[in-house]
Design a protein around this motif. Structure first.
Motif, mmCIF file in Angstrom:
data_model
loop_
_atom_site.group_PDB
_atom_site.id
_atom_site.type_symbol
_atom_site.label_atom_id
_atom_site.label_comp_id
_atom_site.label_asym_id
_atom_site.label_seq_id
_atom_site.Cartn_x
_atom_site.Cartn_y
_atom_site.Cartn_z
ATOM 1 N N PRO A 228 75.659 -43.800 28.505
ATOM 2 C CA PRO A 228 74.742 -44.490 29.423
ATOM 3 C C PRO A 228 73.434 -44.839 28.723
ATOM 4 O O PRO A 228 73.030 -44.164 27.770
ATOM 5 C CB PRO A 228 74.508 -43.461 30.529
ATOM 6 C CG PRO A 228 74.697 -42.142 29.848
ATOM 7 C CD PRO A 228 75.775 -42.368 28.817
ATOM 8 N N LEU B 116 71.696 -39.810 36.244
ATOM 9 C CA LEU B 116 73.068 -39.318 36.151
ATOM 10 C C LEU B 116 73.108 -37.792 36.102
ATOM 11 O O LEU B 116 74.003 -37.173 36.690
ATOM 12 C CB LEU B 116 73.753 -39.914 34.916
ATOM 13 C CG LEU B 116 74.106 -41.405 35.031
ATOM 14 C CD1 LEU B 116 74.519 -41.968 33.673
ATOM 15 C CD2 LEU B 116 75.233 -41.608 36.049
ATOM 16 N N ASP B 117 72.139 -37.196 35.450
ATOM 17 C CA ASP B 117 72.075 -35.721 35.431
ATOM 18 C C ASP B 117 71.826 -35.175 36.840
ATOM 19 O O ASP B 117 72.416 -34.157 37.236
ATOM 20 C CB ASP B 117 70.962 -35.258 34.491
ATOM 21 C CG ASP B 117 71.300 -35.486 33.022
ATOM 22 O OD1 ASP B 117 72.484 -35.719 32.711
ATOM 23 O OD2 ASP B 117 70.367 -35.441 32.186
ATOM 24 N N LEU C 110 72.638 -36.637 39.625
ATOM 25 C CA LEU C 110 73.872 -36.827 40.396
ATOM 26 C C LEU C 110 74.924 -35.790 40.018
ATOM 27 O O LEU C 110 75.634 -35.261 40.879
ATOM 28 C CB LEU C 110 74.411 -38.241 40.159
ATOM 29 C CG LEU C 110 73.579 -39.376 40.762
ATOM 30 C CD1 LEU C 110 74.046 -40.731 40.222
ATOM 31 C CD2 LEU C 110 73.671 -39.363 42.276
ATOM 32 N N ALA C 111 75.025 -35.494 38.733
ATOM 33 C CA ALA C 111 76.014 -34.510 38.291
ATOM 34 C C ALA C 111 75.750 -33.146 38.916
ATOM 35 O O ALA C 111 76.686 -32.418 39.277
ATOM 36 C CB ALA C 111 76.003 -34.408 36.769
ATOM 37 N N CYS D 6 68.980 -44.324 32.319
ATOM 38 C CA CYS D 6 69.813 -43.878 33.441
ATOM 39 C C CYS D 6 70.202 -42.411 33.345
ATOM 40 O O CYS D 6 70.804 -41.867 34.279
ATOM 41 C CB CYS D 6 71.095 -44.719 33.504
ATOM 42 S SG CYS D 6 70.867 -46.399 34.127
ATOM 43 N N ARG D 7 69.872 -41.757 32.240
ATOM 44 C CA ARG D 7 70.386 -40.403 32.026
ATOM 45 C C ARG D 7 69.828 -39.399 33.018
ATOM 46 O O ARG D 7 70.549 -38.519 33.499
ATOM 47 C CB ARG D 7 70.085 -39.964 30.589
ATOM 48 C CG ARG D 7 70.974 -40.690 29.571
ATOM 49 C CD ARG D 7 70.575 -40.390 28.153
ATOM 50 N NE ARG D 7 71.237 -41.313 27.227
ATOM 51 C CZ ARG D 7 70.808 -41.562 26.003
ATOM 52 N NH1 ARG D 7 69.704 -40.969 25.548
ATOM 53 N NH2 ARG D 7 71.464 -42.405 25.222
ATOM 54 N N SER E 36 69.652 -46.707 41.784
ATOM 55 C CA SER E 36 71.022 -46.992 42.187
ATOM 56 C C SER E 36 71.454 -48.385 41.734
ATOM 57 O O SER E 36 72.568 -48.578 41.222
ATOM 58 C CB SER E 36 71.127 -46.870 43.709
ATOM 59 O OG SER E 36 72.424 -47.171 44.155
ATOM 60 N N TYR F 126 77.940 -43.582 39.783
ATOM 61 C CA TYR F 126 78.186 -42.334 39.053
ATOM 62 C C TYR F 126 79.634 -42.257 38.580
ATOM 63 O O TYR F 126 79.917 -41.925 37.416
ATOM 64 C CB TYR F 126 77.843 -41.170 39.968
ATOM 65 C CG TYR F 126 78.215 -39.804 39.455
ATOM 66 C CD1 TYR F 126 77.540 -39.232 38.384
ATOM 67 C CD2 TYR F 126 79.232 -39.071 40.068
ATOM 68 C CE1 TYR F 126 77.874 -37.957 37.923
ATOM 69 C CE2 TYR F 126 79.576 -37.805 39.623
ATOM 70 C CZ TYR F 126 78.892 -37.256 38.551
ATOM 71 O OH TYR F 126 79.233 -35.995 38.107
ATOM 72 N N LEU G 249 72.182 -48.366 38.006
ATOM 73 C CA LEU G 249 73.504 -47.822 37.675
ATOM 74 C C LEU G 249 74.601 -48.858 37.900
ATOM 75 O O LEU G 249 75.540 -48.984 37.101
ATOM 76 C CB LEU G 249 73.786 -46.599 38.549
ATOM 77 C CG LEU G 249 73.356 -45.218 38.060
ATOM 78 C CD1 LEU G 249 73.926 -44.151 38.980
ATOM 79 C CD2 LEU G 249 73.790 -44.976 36.629
ATOM 80 N N ALA H 245 80.305 -44.805 35.810
ATOM 81 C CA ALA H 245 79.783 -44.346 34.523
ATOM 82 C C ALA H 245 80.734 -43.345 33.886
ATOM 83 O O ALA H 245 80.962 -43.362 32.668
ATOM 84 C CB ALA H 245 78.398 -43.729 34.714
#
Length: 486
Positions: free
Chosen positions: A447, A455-456, A458-459, A451-452, A223, A437, A226, A440
């Motif tokens: 990114p 982020l994936d 989170l998506a 961090c990918r 976190s 998130y 990010l 970004a």
């Protein structure tokens, strides 16, 4: 059929074993370990035969320790010790927590210090293997040790008290024993007092909290990364050279740098302090967790019974005091409180276009939309609730038992405060993850590779944020979802 783990070592300091038992695994005690317990028990019973005074065995307890018990009184005394001391009530520990307490008491019994029988050890294993979970109060105890909670935890062995039934219902222990084809265990000399001594409660609860803390710390690192990327903060504070003399800091900075990568053109020479101190703040969480883990290992391996049977004689000890666990619980609680405050400060900064260059309040359409300002307010509320947890638990002594018990460490309560701090810190982290998130997504910048994965993840939980919506639902998803990259 429950999977079964074999216990082969007295005072086993494998916290993974405790967590597995808490999660539902059964146990098998190695025969040679039970043989050691039998030998120690035989020696202790022989030592009692000479009539010497042994606290809680042939005397009363606490302020009544000067009362010598007759042989007839001694026969019922060990069971009686579990009766009046069971003064707690709901809310009860979760089943996993109660199982952790039982697992720790079993592990420490196997050292022989408590001088209990192999049959009592096996009975505790029977409870774990058959899913019998005592109803153990979560709070409301003011004893010098854990005797009140432990009277609830182990009274059911002797048919006293209640166990947790389906859906959180309460079932009389005597009924539950009959349903599992178990009789009420007849406690022998020294066995009742052994069941209410030591610090198995704080030890077991800390073992569970440490597992939760490790997963949360990993998530907090992601976190923070990010947020650093969203603010296009200077990477200087995360260089390896900044960790000279501190291996733990070096490891944290290394993970942060791997996540954020390099940025040759930061927005400013210095980002706000909350971004620059991410490494030291998270390192303190890691350091405090390591110190608490060491205290748990000491509690598992050390002498916590009183009286304990040591070197051929019964010895009064202070192992029940639990100050080691209480102090280090408090240290980790304070570290999480500070880390959560710093994370909440970063959330506030991410809403500011002057810091990020992104739309105000991370709204797609600032003005008609509120954006993530209410998310920061949630973080502020969580942080405020945490502040009352960051106090010294052992400070505030209360005399009880006619002055015989004139101090407490409140280690059990310290473990409970840590649990509360973890819940609040997880909520604050969810707020920062949501802000990072969205930042970004709004930035349009690719990114960093590090961090990918986050982020994936989170998506998959949140999906696109195209406008205002009940963000509490998104936060619930982030709070409840297991973090797969810990």
């Amino acid at each position: 059929m429950r999977p079964v783990l074999e216990i082969t070592e007295a005072g086993a300091a494998d916290l993974g074993l405790i967590r597995s038992v808490a999660a539902g695994y059964g146990v098998r005690i190695a025969p040679d370990l039970l043989a050691v317990v039998r030998r120690q028990r035989a020696e202790a019973v022989a030592a009692l035969a000479d009539g010497r005074l042994v606290y809680g065995v042939n005397t009363g307890m606490g302020a009544l320790s000067s009362v010598r018990l007759t042989e007839q009184q001694q026969r019922s005394h060990q069971r009686n010790l579990l009766l009046a001391r069971a003064t707690g009530g709901p809310p009860w520990l979760e089943a996993s927590e109660a199982r952790a307490v039982m697992a720790v008491r079993l592990l420490t019994f196997l050292s022989g210090d408590a001088a209990v029988s192999a049959e009592l050890c096996q009975r505790l294993a029977d409870f774990l293997n058959r899913g019998l979970v005592p109803a153990v109060p979560r709070a409301g105890a003011g004893a010098a040790g854990e005797i009140m909670q432990l009277a609830h935890a182990f009274g059911p062995v002797a048919g006293i008290g209640r166990v947790l039934g389906p859906g959180g219902t309460l079932v009389p222990a005597s009924q539950a024993l009959r349903e599992h084809a178990l009789g009420e265990f007849a406690l022998g000399p020294k066995e009742g007092i052994a069941l209410i001594q030591g610090v198995p409660g704080a030890t077991g609860l800390c073992a569970l909290r440490l597992g939760e803390a490790a997963a949360l710390t990993s998530l907090m690192e992601g976190s923070a990364a990010l947020a650093i990327v969203a603010a296009q903060a200077s990477r200087d504070p995360y260089r390896a050279a900044c960790a000279r003399g501190d291996d733990l800091l070096a490891a944290v900075l290394g993970r942060l740098h791997a996540a954020i990568g390099d940025d040759p053109s930061p927005r400013s020479l210095q980002a706000p302090v909350s971004f620059r101190v991410a490494g030291p703040v998270l390192t303190q969480v890691v350091r405090a967790a390591g110190l608490l883990e060491a205290a748990v290992h000491r509690a598992l391996a050390g002498v916590t019974d009183s009286p304990a049977y040591l070197d051929g004689q019964f010895t009064g000890t202070a192992g029940f005091h639990g100050i080691d666990l209480a102090a280090h619980c408090d240290l980790l609680t304070a570290a999480f409180c500070h880390a959560a405050e710093v994370a909440a400060a970063r959330v506030h900064r991410l809403l500011d276009p002057a810091v990020t260059g992104l739309p105000a309040q991370l709204a797609r359409e600032p003005g008609p939309q509120a954006g993530l300002t209410p998310v920061h307010k949630r973080a502020a509320g969580e942080v405020h609730a945490m502040r009352r947890l960051a106090t010294a638990t052992p400070v505030g002594l209360i005399e009880t038992s006619g002055g015989q018990e004139d101090v407490q460490s409140f280690a059990w309560e310290a473990a409970e405060k840590l649990a509360a701090a973890l819940r609040h810190a997880r909520a604050v982290t969810a707020c920062e993850l949501l802000a990072g998130y969205q930042a970004a997504a709004l930035s349009g910048r690719p990114p960093p590779a590090g961090c990918r994965a986050l982020l994936d993840w989170l998506a998959g939980l949140v999906g696109p944020i195209d406008g205002d919506r009940p963000f509490g639902e998104d936060l619930d998803h982030l709070i409840e979802a297991p973090w797969p990259l810990a």
